[in-house]
Design a protein around this motif. Structure first.
Motif, short mmCIF file in Angstrom:
data_model
loop_
_atom_site.label_atom_id
_atom_site.label_comp_id
_atom_site.label_asym_id
_atom_site.label_seq_id
_atom_site.Cartn_x
_atom_site.Cartn_y
_atom_site.Cartn_z
N LEU A 115 0.83 -1.20 0.00
CA LEU A 115 0.00 0.00 0.00
C LEU A 115 0.87 1.25 0.00
O LEU A 115 0.60 2.20 -0.74
CB LEU A 115 -0.94 0.02 1.21
N ALA A 116 1.92 1.26 0.82
CA ALA A 116 2.83 2.41 0.86
C ALA A 116 3.46 2.64 -0.51
O ALA A 116 3.60 3.79 -0.95
CB ALA A 116 3.90 2.19 1.91
N SER A 117 3.81 1.57 -1.21
CA SER A 117 4.41 1.70 -2.54
C SER A 117 3.42 2.25 -3.55
O SER A 117 3.78 3.07 -4.41
CB SER A 117 4.93 0.33 -3.01
N LEU A 118 2.16 1.83 -3.45
CA LEU A 118 1.14 2.35 -4.35
C LEU A 118 0.95 3.85 -4.15
O LEU A 118 0.85 4.61 -5.12
CB LEU A 118 -0.19 1.62 -4.11
N VAL A 119 0.88 4.27 -2.89
CA VAL A 119 0.69 5.69 -2.59
C VAL A 119 1.89 6.50 -3.10
O VAL A 119 1.73 7.57 -3.69
CB VAL A 119 0.46 5.91 -1.09
N GLU A 120 3.09 5.97 -2.88
CA GLU A 120 4.28 6.69 -3.33
C GLU A 120 4.32 6.80 -4.86
O GLU A 120 4.61 7.87 -5.41
CB GLU A 120 5.54 5.98 -2.84
N ALA A 121 4.01 5.71 -5.55
CA ALA A 121 4.04 5.73 -7.01
C ALA A 121 2.97 6.63 -7.59
O ALA A 121 3.13 7.18 -8.69
CB ALA A 121 3.87 4.30 -7.54
N SER A 122 1.87 6.83 -6.85
CA SER A 122 0.78 7.67 -7.35
C SER A 122 1.11 9.15 -7.35
O SER A 122 0.53 9.93 -8.12
CB SER A 122 -0.48 7.45 -6.51
N GLY A 123 2.03 9.56 -6.47
CA GLY A 123 2.33 10.98 -6.34
C GLY A 123 1.27 11.75 -5.58
O GLY A 123 1.22 12.99 -5.64
N LEU A 124 0.41 11.06 -4.83
CA LEU A 124 -0.66 11.72 -4.07
C LEU A 124 -0.08 12.69 -3.05
O LEU A 124 0.85 12.35 -2.32
CB LEU A 124 -1.51 10.67 -3.36
N THR A 125 -0.64 13.88 -3.01
CA THR A 125 -0.28 14.86 -2.00
C THR A 125 -1.52 15.20 -1.17
O THR A 125 -2.65 14.96 -1.60
CB THR A 125 0.27 16.16 -2.62
N GLY A 126 -1.30 15.73 0.01
CA GLY A 126 -2.40 16.04 0.91
C GLY A 126 -3.38 17.02 0.30
O GLY A 126 -2.98 18.01 -0.33
N ASN A 170 -8.81 9.42 -1.71
CA ASN A 170 -7.94 9.10 -2.85
C ASN A 170 -7.14 7.84 -2.60
O ASN A 170 -6.90 7.06 -3.52
CB ASN A 170 -7.01 10.28 -3.14
N VAL A 171 -6.72 7.61 -1.36
CA VAL A 171 -6.01 6.37 -1.03
C VAL A 171 -6.88 5.16 -1.36
O VAL A 171 -6.41 4.15 -1.90
CB VAL A 171 -5.59 6.35 0.45
N ALA A 172 -8.18 5.27 -1.04
CA ALA A 172 -9.10 4.16 -1.31
C ALA A 172 -9.16 3.83 -2.79
O ALA A 172 -9.22 2.65 -3.18
CB ALA A 172 -10.49 4.51 -0.79
N LEU A 173 -9.15 4.84 -3.64
CA LEU A 173 -9.24 4.59 -5.08
C LEU A 173 -7.91 4.14 -5.65
O LEU A 173 -7.87 3.30 -6.56
CB LEU A 173 -9.72 5.86 -5.79
N ILE A 174 -6.80 4.67 -5.14
CA ILE A 174 -5.48 4.24 -5.60
C ILE A 174 -5.26 2.76 -5.26
O ILE A 174 -4.71 1.99 -6.05
CB ILE A 174 -4.38 5.11 -4.97
N ALA A 175 -5.70 2.35 -4.08
CA ALA A 175 -5.56 0.95 -3.68
C ALA A 175 -6.37 0.04 -4.59
O ALA A 175 -5.98 -1.11 -4.85
CB ALA A 175 -6.01 0.77 -2.23
N ARG A 176 -7.50 0.51 -5.09
CA ARG A 176 -8.34 -0.29 -5.98
C ARG A 176 -7.81 -0.30 -7.41
O ARG A 176 -7.79 -1.34 -8.07
CB ARG A 176 -9.76 0.26 -5.99
N ARG A 177 -7.41 0.87 -7.91
CA ARG A 177 -7.18 1.04 -9.35
C ARG A 177 -5.72 1.25 -9.74
O ARG A 177 -5.39 1.19 -10.91
CB ARG A 177 -8.04 2.20 -9.86
N GLU A 202 -1.06 4.13 -11.76
CA GLU A 202 -1.10 4.57 -13.16
C GLU A 202 -2.43 5.21 -13.48
O GLU A 202 -2.50 6.22 -14.19
CB GLU A 202 -0.83 3.37 -14.10
N TRP A 203 -3.51 4.60 -12.98
CA TRP A 203 -4.84 5.20 -13.19
C TRP A 203 -4.89 6.59 -12.57
O TRP A 203 -5.38 7.53 -13.20
CB TRP A 203 -5.91 4.31 -12.56
N PHE A 204 -4.37 6.75 -11.35
CA PHE A 204 -4.41 8.04 -10.67
C PHE A 204 -3.62 9.07 -11.45
O PHE A 204 -4.06 10.21 -11.61
CB PHE A 204 -3.85 7.89 -9.26
N ARG A 205 -2.46 8.68 -11.98
CA ARG A 205 -1.61 9.61 -12.72
C ARG A 205 -2.17 9.94 -14.10
O ARG A 205 -1.70 10.88 -14.75
CB ARG A 205 -0.20 9.05 -12.84
N SER A 206 -3.16 9.17 -14.55
CA SER A 206 -3.79 9.51 -15.84
C SER A 206 -4.69 10.73 -15.72
O SER A 206 -5.13 11.29 -16.72
CB SER A 206 -4.60 8.32 -16.34
N LEU A 207 -4.96 11.15 -14.48
CA LEU A 207 -5.76 12.34 -14.20
C LEU A 207 -4.82 13.47 -13.77
O LEU A 207 -3.78 13.23 -13.18
CB LEU A 207 -6.77 12.06 -13.10
#
Length: 286
Positions: free
Chosen positions: A71-82, A234-241, A244-249
């Motif tokens: 999960l930590a790796s997914l969040v890091e790869a997504s580039g999610l910020t607060g 956003n964490v909930a959606l990144i964990a599901r999808r 790469e999906w998150f960064r497409s937005l």
């Protein structure tokens, strides 16, 4: 204003359940508004609508010790910020807490003390289960014993919506970590993360001087994490999808979407979910 407003404790859904969750997660819908998309036609995404649209959250299997790292790796790869205003990298917060052995309390910051801001209010009243999913996933990754959702005592409607959403999850295997809804005083400074952690800990809800951000916040003399409600959604959606999906937005330097409040002398005031990088002119012209 008193800081002893009674809190509403919601039951944990840890009892055996006969309710069957959907087996798979539905495919992502390219509608440009991932957080609020399940709410667009129903005006409120109850649990049935939420699960039909997003599917169940990808909770770890029993004994899966590597899940927290994934999960930590997914969040890091997504580039999610607060999404609470500071835009602090979400992966850095997780890494800090994981480096000290996790957190005992996860605080969902839904205070939203900024004048005229309504984005968290809309998210929590219309799509509360996305936020609760993200809170549960993050709490499990950190080994937290409880989730505290903090809503201003001036937002009674939001607290009621959250309590109702939590009660919907009873009987489903969706709340492995107990959830408590608390209502601190609705002061602007009370929503700052150190002030909020202090209030939950029974201390005055005022910000503290923290020159060293590598020292985690504490509640009950144990590490604690404070995350904005929209960030956790956003964490909930990144964990599901996936990242790469998150960064497409959004745009490369600022991926994903953001909820914004538009008010004043505009044609259509309201709360909108926009792609990161959208110009102010385009937002106002929406």
């Amino acid at each position: 204003m008193s800081t002893t407003t009674p809190s509403t404790t919601t039951p944990s859904a840890t009892t055996p359940s006969t309710t069957t969750l959907p087996a798979t997660t539905p495919p992502a819908r390219d509608d440009g508004v991932p957080l609020l998309s399940a709410w667009r036609t129903t005006r409120r995404a109850d649990l049935e609508v939420h699960l039909a649209h997003f599917g169940p959250p990808p909770f770890p299997r029993s004994g899966d010790r590597a899940w927290s790292e994934r999960l930590a790796s997914l969040v890091e790869a997504s580039g999610l910020t607060g999404r609470g205003g500071a835009a602090f990298p979400s992966a850095a917060k997780l890494a800090l807490l994981r480096s000290v052995g996790g957190a005992t309390t996860l605080v969902v910051n839904a205070m939203e003390g900024e004048p005229a801001s309504m984005k968290d209010r809309v998210l929590l009243t219309c799509a509360p289960h996305v936020v609760l999913d993200g809170a549960q996933l993050t709490a499990l990754a950190l080994g937290a014993a409880r989730i505290v959702v903090c809503v201003s005592n001036e937002r009674v409607d939001v607290a009621r919506a959250l309590a109702h959403a939590a009660s919907e999850r009873v009987g489903w295997p969706l709340s492995p970590v107990p959830v408590v809804v608390m209502q601190p005083p609705g002061r602007y400074v009370a929503g700052e993360e150190s002030a909020l952690a202090a209030w939950v800990d029974g201390r005055p809800g005022v910000p503290s001087f923290r020159p060293d951000k590598t020292v985690p916040l504490s509640i009950g003399h144990r590490p604690a994490l404070v995350h904005n409600a929209e960030t956790l959604a956003n964490v909930a959606l990144i964990a599901r999808r996936g990242p790469e999906w998150f960064r497409s937005l959004g745009v490369p330097g600022a991926p994903g979407t953001s909820l914004v409040t538009v008010s004043g002398a505009v044609g259509r005031p309201g709360v909108y979910e926009i792609a990161m990088g959208t110009s102010l002119a385009d937002i106002v012209a929406t």
